[in-house]
Design an enzyme around this catalytic site. Structure first.
Site, PDB file in Angstrom:
ATOM      1  N   ASN A  13       0.874  -1.171   0.000  1.00 18.69           N
ATOM      2  CA  ASN A  13       0.000   0.000   0.000  1.00 18.69           C
ATOM      3  C   ASN A  13       0.911   1.222   0.000  1.00 18.69           C
ATOM      4  OD1 ASN A  13      -1.791   2.034   0.466  1.00 18.69           O
ATOM      5  ND2 ASN A  13      -2.720   1.121   2.297  1.00 18.69           N
ATOM      6  N   LYS A  20       3.232   0.920   3.161  1.00 19.70           N
ATOM      7  CA  LYS A  20       2.845  -0.094   4.151  1.00 19.70           C
ATOM      8  C   LYS A  20       2.850  -1.439   3.442  1.00 19.70           C
ATOM      9  CE  LYS A  20      -0.411   2.844   6.541  1.00 19.70           C
ATOM     10  NZ  LYS A  20      -1.800   3.198   6.363  1.00 19.70           N
ATOM     11  N   ARG A  94      -2.479  -2.077  -3.528  1.00 12.52           N
ATOM     12  CA  ARG A  94      -3.670  -1.265  -3.352  1.00 12.52           C
ATOM     13  C   ARG A  94      -3.535  -0.050  -4.265  1.00 12.52           C
ATOM     14  NH1 ARG A  94      -5.293   2.946   1.271  1.00 12.52           N
ATOM     15  NH2 ARG A  94      -7.473   3.151   0.696  1.00 12.52           N
ATOM     16  N   HIS A 183     -12.614   3.069  -0.350  1.00 13.30           N
ATOM     17  CA  HIS A 183     -12.674   2.061   0.728  1.00 13.30           C
ATOM     18  C   HIS A 183     -13.448   0.830   0.249  1.00 13.30           C
ATOM     19  CE1 HIS A 183     -12.430   5.380   4.071  1.00 13.30           C
ATOM     20  NE2 HIS A 183     -11.217   4.961   3.742  1.00 13.30           N
ATOM     21  N   HIS A 211     -17.496   2.548   7.647  1.00 17.98           N
ATOM     22  CA  HIS A 211     -16.032   2.379   7.776  1.00 17.98           C
ATOM     23  C   HIS A 211     -15.534   3.689   8.378  1.00 17.98           C
ATOM     24  CE1 HIS A 211     -11.904   1.185   6.220  1.00 17.98           C
ATOM     25  NE2 HIS A 211     -11.755   2.470   6.539  1.00 17.98           N
ATOM     26  N   GLY A 213     -12.531   5.274  10.067  1.00 16.75           N
ATOM     27  CA  GLY A 213     -11.122   5.336  10.476  1.00 16.75           C
ATOM     28  C   GLY A 213     -10.687   6.776  10.397  1.00 16.75           C
ATOM     29  N   ASN A 214      -9.424   7.002  10.055  1.00 18.85           N
ATOM     30  CA  ASN A 214      -8.987   8.377   9.810  1.00 18.85           C
ATOM     31  C   ASN A 214      -9.765   8.949   8.631  1.00 18.85           C
ATOM     32  OD1 ASN A 214      -7.276  10.132  11.085  1.00 18.85           O
ATOM     33  ND2 ASN A 214      -5.568   8.685  10.866  1.00 18.85           N
ATOM     34  N   GLY A 215      -9.825   8.158   7.555  1.00 21.06           N
ATOM     35  CA  GLY A 215     -10.803   8.431   6.503  1.00 21.06           C
ATOM     36  C   GLY A 215     -12.077   7.707   6.895  1.00 21.06           C
ATOM     37  N   ARG A 244     -10.457  15.582   7.079  1.00 16.59           N
ATOM     38  CA  ARG A 244     -11.209  15.983   5.882  1.00 16.59           C
ATOM     39  C   ARG A 244     -12.612  16.448   6.263  1.00 16.59           C
ATOM     40  NH1 ARG A 244     -10.214  10.517   2.632  1.00 16.59           N
ATOM     41  NH2 ARG A 244      -8.441  10.075   3.980  1.00 16.59           N
ATOM     42  N   ARG A 287      -9.089   9.213  19.887  1.00 20.31           N
ATOM     43  CA  ARG A 287      -8.854   9.008  21.330  1.00 20.31           C
ATOM     44  C   ARG A 287      -8.552  10.332  22.014  1.00 20.31           C
ATOM     45  NH1 ARG A 287      -5.116   4.093  19.767  1.00 20.31           N
ATOM     46  NH2 ARG A 287      -4.875   5.586  18.109  1.00 20.31           N
ATOM     47  N   GLY A 333     -10.741   1.860  12.575  1.00 19.32           N
ATOM     48  CA  GLY A 333     -10.242   2.313  13.882  1.00 19.32           C
ATOM     49  C   GLY A 333     -11.292   2.812  14.855  1.00 19.32           C
ATOM     50  N   VAL A 334     -12.084   3.779  14.442  1.00 21.28           N
ATOM     51  CA  VAL A 334     -13.106   4.347  15.326  1.00 21.28           C
ATOM     52  C   VAL A 334     -14.293   3.387  15.431  1.00 21.28           C
ATOM     53  CG1 VAL A 334     -14.680   6.287  15.690  1.00 21.28           C
ATOM     54  CG2 VAL A 334     -12.393   6.704  14.727  1.00 21.28           C
ATOM     55  N   GLU A 387      -8.214  -5.094   5.056  1.00 24.64           N
ATOM     56  CA  GLU A 387      -8.038  -4.794   3.638  1.00 24.64           C
ATOM     57  C   GLU A 387      -6.866  -5.582   3.057  1.00 24.64           C
ATOM     58  OE1 GLU A 387      -8.428  -0.636   4.976  1.00 24.64           O
ATOM     59  OE2 GLU A 387      -9.143  -0.247   2.961  1.00 24.64           O
TER      60      GLU A 387
HETATM   61  P1  AMP Z   1      -7.777   3.699  10.933  1.00 26.35           P
HETATM   62  O1  AMP Z   1      -7.656   4.779   9.878  1.00 26.35           O
HETATM   63  O2  AMP Z   1      -8.780   2.666  10.607  1.00 26.35           O
HETATM   64  O3  AMP Z   1      -6.453   3.155  11.366  1.00 26.35           O
HETATM   65  O4  AMP Z   1      -8.371   4.446  12.238  1.00 26.35           O
HETATM   66  C1  AMP Z   1      -7.665   5.456  12.903  1.00 26.35           C
HETATM   67  C2  AMP Z   1      -8.603   6.131  13.899  1.00 26.35           C
HETATM   68  O5  AMP Z   1      -9.088   5.163  14.843  1.00 26.35           O
HETATM   69  C3  AMP Z   1      -7.913   7.222  14.725  1.00 26.35           C
HETATM   70  O6  AMP Z   1      -8.717   8.379  14.780  1.00 26.35           O
HETATM   71  C4  AMP Z   1      -7.812   6.589  16.104  1.00 26.35           C
HETATM   72  O7  AMP Z   1      -7.878   7.558  17.106  1.00 26.35           O
HETATM   73  C5  AMP Z   1      -9.071   5.739  16.125  1.00 26.35           C
HETATM   74  N1  AMP Z   1      -8.980   4.758  17.206  1.00 26.35           N
HETATM   75  C6  AMP Z   1      -8.093   3.770  17.343  1.00 26.35           C
HETATM   76  N2  AMP Z   1      -8.284   3.132  18.537  1.00 26.35           N
HETATM   77  C7  AMP Z   1      -9.322   3.757  19.139  1.00 26.35           C
HETATM   78  C8  AMP Z   1     -10.009   3.597  20.394  1.00 26.35           C
HETATM   79  N3  AMP Z   1      -9.660   2.636  21.264  1.00 26.35           N
HETATM   80  N4  AMP Z   1     -11.036   4.433  20.666  1.00 26.35           N
HETATM   81  C9  AMP Z   1     -11.391   5.411  19.801  1.00 26.35           C
HETATM   82  N5  AMP Z   1     -10.790   5.617  18.627  1.00 26.35           N
HETATM   83  C10 AMP Z   1      -9.769   4.810  18.291  1.00 26.35           C
END
Ligand code: AMP
Length: 402
Positions: A13, A20, A94, A183, A211, A213-215, A244, A287, A333-334, A387
């Site tokens: 990726n 990555k 990817r 995604h 989904h 996450g950061n995105g 974003r 977090r 992540g979230v 993924e």
């Molecule tokens: P990703 O892009 O899927 O890796 O997700 C990253 C996001 O997931 C970041 O904003 C992290 O703060 C959030 N995240 C990871 N662990 C936790 C947690 N235990 N509680 C809340 N948010 C989290």
């Protein structure tokens, strides 16, 4: 060290300044090694490589993606998994934007590389980096099939009404303007996992997937096929994300250019890197946002409320689009880690058969699971996305049939 057979897939990726990677078994998902090269093009670059329970780190200036990938290969060799002899059956790349051209995992040749490069105007930050990663990997593993797996592919068949922007049709056609969605690998993988978990045929399920996450993106899926998704021509549209903005009045862009005298690149940076949760609260990590909220930080609380408001707006839209839903799933992540987000996203929806059980929702469980009460009409689920595994499986399949 020789691995078992020619059955592992190296997943790459390649981002604008990072690579990555994972070496894994596409059947079992077992990961032999994984890691990340960071800060490509800067003085203080480096690699963090995990294999056999150990982490290896190197710091060095990494000139470009070729140097980055060479460092990956050297680190593999140093830690006992020489990639030239590790049983790599395929390399899965990817690729962010497949445009109108690519809608399934594709065996890479010179023409495919040129076509991915041609799509760079639609994804200027991503596709050039993907091409750099592909070219380097082809150089380093010339005899191994290389497969491109596109983030947009799953959404290729979106219905016309969902994928069409209401602008001058001739302008849209001339510039490839439509909703592509991103995604896709995650939405497809997770929707398959949901059907398995529920023991149902995907063809019989109406699903909504978040989904987060950061995105962040959501999708509405009927019978295994997406009928809408929140990201658009680019991964900027839709939900509020880490940095974003997601949806906004398009008039804001002209207003900023006229009144704040921002250039188009400054607007692009503002909306992609300095907006969303970060723009509203100063932090982009969820977090940290939750910690700030606990201290009574009003900006952080507003950021959270805007995030949830947007999420619920799409939930409502997709409920109507689908004409009812069987499963709502949170991932990334979230989505996987924040019981608070899941509870707030679905609060007060019992008239629609949507409920979250507080005990299962807050349980410290990392596996795919149901978090709605057993008798609730709609299954609410948490499913970890993977993924890399989805890309590995797709790449392996293409390599086997090539
Ligand atoms: P990703 O892009 O899927 O890796 O997700 C990253 C996001 O997931 C970041 O904003 C992290 O703060 C959030 N995240 C990871 N662990 C936790 C947690 N235990 N509680 C809340 N948010 C989290």
């Amino acid at each position: 060290m020789r691995e078992t057979a020619d059955d592992l897939v190296l997943v790459i990726n390649s981002g604008s300044s990072s690579i990555k990677y994972q070496l894994l078994d596409p059947e079992s998902g077992a990961v032999t090694a994984s890691g990340m090269v960071e800060r490509i093009g800067e003085e203080n670059g480096g690699i963090e490589h995990r294999a056999d329970g150990k982490t290896t780190e190197h710091r060095a200036a990494i000139a470009d993606h070729t140097a980055g990938l060479r460092l990956v290969f050297d680190t593999f060799a140093e830690t006992g998994h020489d990639l030239a002899d590790a049983g790599v059956r395929a390399v899965g790349h990817r690729v962010v934007h497949g445009g109108e051209v690519f809608y399934r995992p594709t065996l890479i040749d010179d023409d495919v590389v040129a076509a991915i490069a041609d799509l760079s105007s639609l994804a200027p930050l991503h596709n050039p980096a993907n091409v750099a990663g592909i070219e380097s990997a082809r150089e380093l593993l010339p005899d191994v099939p290389q497969v491109a797996v596109f983030d947009t592919a799953f959404f290729h068949g979106l219905p016309d009404a969902a994928k069409t922007y209401a602008i001058d049709a001739k302008v849209a056609a001339a510039h490839g303007i439509r909703k592509y969605g991103f995604h896709g690998t995650s939405h497809e993988y997770v929707s398959g996992q949901v059907a398995e978990l529920l023991g149902r045929d995907p063809a019989d399920l109406n699903q909504i997937i978040f989904h987060l996450g950061n995105g962040a993106s959501a999708s509405a899926i009927r019978g295994g096929q997406p009928i809408d998704t929140t990201m658009g021509l680019t991964p900027l549209e839709g939900l509020v994300m880490g940095t974003r903005s997601g949806d906004l009045d398009p008039g804001i862009i002209a207003h900023l250019m006229r009144s704040a005298h921002l250039s188009i690149d400054q607007v692009d940076t503002l909306l992609n890197r300095d907006s969303g949760i970060k723009g509203l609260s100063g932090v982009n990590d969820f977090r940290e946002l939750q910690r700030l909220i606990e201290t009574g930080d009003a900006a952080a609380e507003l950021a959270y409320n805007v995030y949830i408001h947007r999420l619920r707006r799409y939930l409502g839209a997709y409920l109507i689009d689908l004409g009812g839903v069987d499963a709502i799933t949170f991932t990334a992540g979230v989505g996987e880690n924040s019981p608070q987000v899941r509870a707030d996203a679905l609060a007060n929806l019992s008239p629609f058969g949507i409920e979250v059980d507080p005990t299962t929702n807050t349980a410290k469980d990392r596996t795919a699971r149901r978090i709605s009460p057993p008798d609730a009409e709609v299954a609410v689920l948490v499913v970890p996305t993977n993924e890399e595994l989805a890309i590995a499986r797709a790449a392996h399949q293409v390599a086997e049939t090539a």
